[in-house]
Design a protein around this motif. Structure first.
Motif, short mmCIF file in Angstrom:
data_model
loop_
_atom_site.label_atom_id
_atom_site.label_comp_id
_atom_site.label_asym_id
_atom_site.label_seq_id
_atom_site.Cartn_x
_atom_site.Cartn_y
_atom_site.Cartn_z
N ASP A 81 -65.31 39.09 -33.28
CA ASP A 81 -64.63 38.27 -34.27
C ASP A 81 -64.01 37.09 -33.56
N CYS A 82 -64.75 36.01 -33.47
CA CYS A 82 -64.28 34.82 -32.75
C CYS A 82 -63.27 34.02 -33.57
N HIS A 83 -63.06 34.40 -34.81
CA HIS A 83 -62.20 33.61 -35.69
C HIS A 83 -60.88 34.29 -36.00
N GLU A 84 -60.57 35.38 -35.27
CA GLU A 84 -59.36 36.12 -35.61
C GLU A 84 -58.09 35.31 -35.40
N HIS A 85 -58.11 34.36 -34.47
CA HIS A 85 -56.92 33.54 -34.22
C HIS A 85 -57.07 32.13 -34.78
N GLU A 86 -58.08 31.92 -35.61
CA GLU A 86 -58.35 30.60 -36.18
C GLU A 86 -57.17 30.13 -37.03
N GLU A 87 -56.85 28.87 -36.89
CA GLU A 87 -55.75 28.31 -37.68
C GLU A 87 -56.09 28.37 -39.16
N ARG A 88 -55.08 28.58 -39.96
CA ARG A 88 -55.28 28.65 -41.41
C ARG A 88 -55.00 27.31 -42.10
N ASP A 89 -54.73 26.28 -41.30
CA ASP A 89 -54.49 24.95 -41.86
C ASP A 89 -55.76 24.45 -42.52
N GLY A 90 -55.60 23.58 -43.48
CA GLY A 90 -56.76 22.94 -44.08
C GLY A 90 -57.31 21.89 -43.13
N ILE A 91 -58.45 21.36 -43.48
CA ILE A 91 -59.11 20.36 -42.64
C ILE A 91 -58.23 19.13 -42.46
N LEU A 92 -57.65 18.64 -43.54
CA LEU A 92 -56.83 17.43 -43.49
C LEU A 92 -55.60 17.64 -42.62
N ALA A 93 -54.90 18.76 -42.80
CA ALA A 93 -53.69 19.03 -42.01
C ALA A 93 -54.01 19.17 -40.53
N ALA A 94 -55.08 19.86 -40.23
CA ALA A 94 -55.47 20.04 -38.82
C ALA A 94 -55.88 18.71 -38.19
N ALA A 95 -56.62 17.89 -38.94
CA ALA A 95 -57.03 16.58 -38.43
C ALA A 95 -55.81 15.68 -38.20
N LEU A 96 -54.87 15.71 -39.12
CA LEU A 96 -53.66 14.91 -38.96
C LEU A 96 -52.85 15.38 -37.75
N LYS A 97 -52.75 16.69 -37.56
CA LYS A 97 -52.00 17.24 -36.43
C LYS A 97 -52.62 16.81 -35.10
N HIS A 98 -53.96 16.94 -34.99
CA HIS A 98 -54.63 16.53 -33.76
C HIS A 98 -54.51 15.02 -33.54
N THR A 99 -54.66 14.25 -34.61
CA THR A 99 -54.57 12.79 -34.51
C THR A 99 -53.19 12.38 -34.02
N LEU A 100 -52.16 12.96 -34.58
CA LEU A 100 -50.79 12.63 -34.17
C LEU A 100 -50.56 12.99 -32.70
N HIS A 101 -51.01 14.16 -32.31
CA HIS A 101 -50.83 14.61 -30.94
C HIS A 101 -51.49 13.63 -29.96
N ILE A 102 -52.72 13.28 -30.20
CA ILE A 102 -53.44 12.38 -29.31
C ILE A 102 -52.89 10.95 -29.41
N PHE A 103 -52.47 10.54 -30.61
CA PHE A 103 -51.86 9.21 -30.77
C PHE A 103 -50.62 9.09 -29.89
N LEU A 104 -49.79 10.11 -29.89
CA LEU A 104 -48.58 10.07 -29.05
C LEU A 104 -48.93 10.04 -27.56
N PHE A 105 -49.96 10.76 -27.19
CA PHE A 105 -50.45 10.75 -25.82
C PHE A 105 -50.93 9.35 -25.44
N ILE A 106 -51.71 8.73 -26.30
CA ILE A 106 -52.22 7.38 -26.06
C ILE A 106 -51.07 6.38 -25.99
N LEU A 107 -50.12 6.49 -26.91
CA LEU A 107 -48.97 5.60 -26.93
C LEU A 107 -48.19 5.70 -25.62
N LEU A 108 -47.97 6.92 -25.16
CA LEU A 108 -47.24 7.12 -23.91
C LEU A 108 -47.95 6.44 -22.74
N PHE A 109 -49.26 6.62 -22.67
CA PHE A 109 -50.02 6.01 -21.59
C PHE A 109 -50.10 4.49 -21.74
#
Length: 180
Positions: free
Chosen positions: A149-177
């Motif tokens: 069961d490779c999905h037992e720890h899969e996030e339950r967020d929707g596609i939009l929420a997960a995409a926004l979370k990843h985008t924000l995380h990487i945006f902050l990383f890019i901004l810092l650099f």
């Protein structure tokens, strides 16, 4: 002068946001909608499992390496398949390069090289050096993907929420650099 520096860094980072979000939305879509199909393709690769492993590894997904490791630990895929997945799997570089259209040629070159290296390594481990590797380490063919069961720890967020979370995380990383 410092305020101007901060403003330039912010503007340069904001320009990437639409591309970065689009890349992460696509990645999340594939991960949420097709992860079981990807898992079946990897597990169903048999003796040549390193081929779908290398190809599918190019898709930047958070859990693909973990999925391959679970399938290997359960003796569903071979060591060559696992190595091909690990070598082909991309990290945050792919979405960053996708977010910059002027780097798409570099992205294609990087992915082509990663694919070639993963295919050669997987082939060598599973065929050329097969006799040098103990059977207990080779893996493959004796397990069943349905037991994993490779999905037992899969996030339950929707596609939009997960995409926004990843985008924000990487945006902050890019901004810092960009500020640095």
């Amino acid at each position: 002068m410092i305020l101007e520096l901060l403003l330039d860094a912010l503007l340069d980072s904001v320009k990437m946001l639409p591309f970065l979000f689009a890349a992460y939305w696509l990645i999340e879509y594939v991960e949420h909608r097709h992860s079981e199909g990807i898992e079946k393709a990897l597990a169903g690769g048999g003796r040549f499992g390193f081929v779908p492993g290398a190809v599918l590894g190019l898709l930047p997904q958070c859990g693909f390496s973990a999925m391959a490791a679970n399938l290997y630990a359960s003796k569903v895929v071979t060591l060559g398949t696992l190595l091909a997945v690990f070598l082909a799997t991309s990290d945050e570089a792919v979405p960053l390069l996708i977010a910059n259209p002027e780097h798409w040629r570099s992205l294609a070159l990087i992915l082509g090289i990663k694919l070639a290296v993963a295919l050669v390594a997987g082939f060598c481990i599973d065929f050329v050096f097969k006799r040098l590797i103990p059977q207990s380490v080779r893996g493959g063919y004796t397990g069943s993907s349905s037991a994993v069961d490779c999905h037992e720890h899969e996030e339950r967020d929707g596609i939009l929420a997960a995409a926004l979370k990843h985008t924000l995380h990487i945006f902050l990383f890019i901004l810092l650099f960009n500020i640095v």
